[in-house]
Scaffold this motif. Structure first.
Motif, PDB file in Angstrom:
ATOM      1  N   CYS A  79      68.604  91.214  99.766  1.00  0.00           N
ATOM      2  CA  CYS A  79      67.241  91.725  99.938  1.00  0.00           C
ATOM      3  C   CYS A  79      66.608  91.114 101.192  1.00  0.00           C
ATOM      4  N   GLN A 130      68.295  92.841 104.131  1.00  0.00           N
ATOM      5  CA  GLN A 130      67.836  94.214 104.323  1.00  0.00           C
ATOM      6  C   GLN A 130      66.491  94.260 105.039  1.00  0.00           C
ATOM      7  N   TYR A 131      65.590  93.363 104.645  1.00  0.00           N
ATOM      8  CA  TYR A 131      64.305  93.307 105.340  1.00  0.00           C
ATOM      9  C   TYR A 131      64.492  92.882 106.795  1.00  0.00           C
ATOM     10  N   SER A 132      65.321  91.871 107.021  1.00  0.00           N
ATOM     11  CA  SER A 132      65.565  91.383 108.384  1.00  0.00           C
ATOM     12  C   SER A 132      66.193  92.464 109.249  1.00  0.00           C
ATOM     13  N   TYR A 165      65.842  95.816 108.978  1.00  0.00           N
ATOM     14  CA  TYR A 165      64.883  96.841 109.384  1.00  0.00           C
ATOM     15  C   TYR A 165      63.764  96.263 110.241  1.00  0.00           C
ATOM     16  N   ARG A 166      63.466  94.997 110.075  1.00  0.00           N
ATOM     17  CA  ARG A 166      62.505  94.353 110.980  1.00  0.00           C
ATOM     18  C   ARG A 166      63.073  94.284 112.386  1.00  0.00           C
ATOM     19  N   ILE A 176      60.011 101.823 108.417  1.00  0.00           N
ATOM     20  CA  ILE A 176      59.415 100.863 107.487  1.00  0.00           C
ATOM     21  C   ILE A 176      58.480 101.590 106.527  1.00  0.00           C
ATOM     22  N   CYS A 219      60.845  85.835 105.391  1.00  0.00           N
ATOM     23  CA  CYS A 219      59.946  86.734 104.657  1.00  0.00           C
ATOM     24  C   CYS A 219      58.575  86.112 104.438  1.00  0.00           C
ATOM     25  N   SER A 244      63.520  91.984  95.355  1.00  0.00           N
ATOM     26  CA  SER A 244      63.027  93.045  96.232  1.00  0.00           C
ATOM     27  C   SER A 244      61.521  92.941  96.434  1.00  0.00           C
ATOM     28  N   ILE A 274      61.421  92.179 100.200  1.00  0.00           N
ATOM     29  CA  ILE A 274      61.392  93.493 100.858  1.00  0.00           C
ATOM     30  C   ILE A 274      59.979  94.076 100.861  1.00  0.00           C
ATOM     31  N   MET A 324      57.194  93.713 103.955  1.00  0.00           N
ATOM     32  CA  MET A 324      56.996  94.981 104.657  1.00  0.00           C
ATOM     33  C   MET A 324      55.523  95.384 104.638  1.00  0.00           C
TER      34      MET A 324
END
Length: 448
Positions: free
Chosen positions: A125, A128-130, A132-133, A141, A399, A426, A430, A434
């Motif tokens: 998780c 995944q955030y990293s 898309y960042r 996003i 995060c 998440s 995430i 976000m």
């Protein structure tokens, strides 16, 4: 890095695909600024959030994750490698390696790989955030955030309706995942744990962020109300308390800080009132307990009121020398059990003795009701430190968010609840970052 180059070459050979640049990827895989990997990701995330109890649930989850992983690498290998190359994942890798080694002593390979797969998906998780960042596509996003948030609220409402018809069903699902056949209501306690964190963060955001449109704040507060009501219907008393603590902390922090971020005159007055209130409470615990028992006496058919009644009884007997025991003692005994096991096995824990088999945890001294203490008891210092450090690094760096009062809720929950659910990870790694990213960009655009 040499290691990264070697990994890239190996993945090229294994997958038999040509890795193309981000610019070329944008031409072939992006539609309206939204890449195919984000589409696969929301499908995977939404499926996990539903907590579907079908027989092939685990296989579908792993398959969707693998599909996203492949697509993410093919679509944007630069962001993929950049997301992996950070200290947070070093700690995750160390924990998984320790788990693999200790599990294979007396456990079977299938069980070991199943749990490693679970940990990889949970830890991912943050990745995944990293990822898309790093891609830095706001449209992507927003797409991910909108779909996952909408799915979360829909599943929460479905869960509320189900618990209206089947009271205490979440407790049944906690012990038997397939008790009600094929369901898609968030997996019982799983969505409640994640919702507690989300509701505190959204409430904190509403207190500290000025929105252009009044409707935005109303929508967020409505989401908080739905998620909080879900906790009530789930009848998870400690989760409800954890959420209430977070909400209260958000209000207190807002009151203690002035507009310029420093302490105001109100701080001294408010702190004094809190101190006096605590003194009065401490000197009147037994009377407060008697009052709690009295006001809940006619409603103990409800799980939450019954728990409050038992807490009141506990306070009534506090300091009297009685040997009275109730729910409070029972719940804390699980935590004490793990602490005691840890002190007897501080270095390696007890997990390696039986291959970390889940069914053998409780019989070997792991209380199963405290994520923190259970990790210490099961894995000892050697295994628990990298596990804890993963959270520390992720929350402080990868995060990190501005409205972080939800961490108080998280700390309370990891001490008195199990925590290894996709909804929890998440929410923290995430959804919350976000939302915070978009809120920050909105502030920046307003100031320019």
């Amino acid at each position: 890095m040499v290691l990264s180059a070697d990994i890239m070459r190996l993945m090229k050979q294994m997958m038999g695909v040509q890795i193309i640049s981000m610019t070329d990827n944008a031409k072939h895989t992006a539609i309206g600024g939204i890449g195919l990997s984000s589409v696969f990701f929301v499908i995977y995330a939404v499926y996990c959030i539903t907590g579907y109890t079908g027989v092939y649930h685990n296989y579908i989850t792993v398959g969707l994750f693998a599909l996203w992983l492949f697509m993410a690498f093919v679509e944007d290998n630069r962001s993929f490698v950049k997301a992996v190359e950070n200290k947070t994942f070093i700690w995750a890798a160390l924990f998984i390696l320790y788990y693999l080694i200790t599990s294979l002593f007396f456990g079977d390979i299938v069980n070991t790989l199943e749990y490693i797969a679970v940990y990889i998906m949970l830890f991912s998780c943050v990745f995944q955030y990293s990822y898309y960042r790093s891609r830095n596509r706001i449209s992507e996003i927003r797409f991910i955030l909108f779909i996952i948030s909408a799915a979360w609220i829909i599943v929460a409402i479905r869960a509320i309706l189900f618990y209206e018809a089947n009271p205490s069903a979440a407790r049944t699902l906690a012990s038997d995942f397939y008790a009600y056949g094929n369901l898609a209501i968030g997996g019982g306690y799983a969505i409640a744990f994640g919702s507690a964190l989300l509701s505190v963060y959204l409430f904190d955001l509403c207190l500290n962020k000025t929105f252009k449109k009044t409707g935005t704040k109303i929508f967020l507060l409505a989401a908080v109300a739905i998620l909080f009501y879900l906790l009530v219907k789930t009848e998870s008393t400690l989760t409800l308390i954890a959420c209430a603590l977070g909400l209260a902390a958000a209000i207190i922090r807002k009151m203690l800080l002035s507009r310029d971020g420093g302490a105001s005159v109100k701080t001294v007055v408010f702190a004094g009132i809190i101190f006096l209130a605590l003194v009065l409470i401490l000197f009147n615990l037994q009377d407060i307990g008697e009052w709690m028992v009295r006001v809940t006496a006619d409603g103990i058919d409800n799980v939450i009121l019954r728990r409050i009644n038992k807490v009141g009884e506990k306070l009534m007997y506090m300091g009297t020398g009685e040997t009275y025991e109730n729910y409070v003692d029972e719940r804390l005994s699980y935590v004490y059990q793990s602490i005691e096991t840890f002190f007897k096995n501080p270095v390696f824990g007890v997990g390696w003795k039986y291959g970390n088999m889940f069914d053998a945890l409780e019989a070997n001294g792991v209380g199963m009701h405290s994520a923190l203490c259970d990790a210490l008891a099961q894995h000892g210092v050697i295994g628990a430190v990298p596990f804890i450090m993963f959270f520390v690094k992720a929350l402080r760096k990868e995060c990190r968010v501005n409205c972080n009062t939800y961490i108080i809720t998280m700390l309370f929950m990891v001490f008195v609840n199990p925590f290894e659910y996709f909804h929890v990870y998440s929410a923290m790694f995430i959804l919350i970052p976000m939302i915070d990213m978009l809120a920050e960009r909105s502030n920046t655009s307003d100031n320019n």
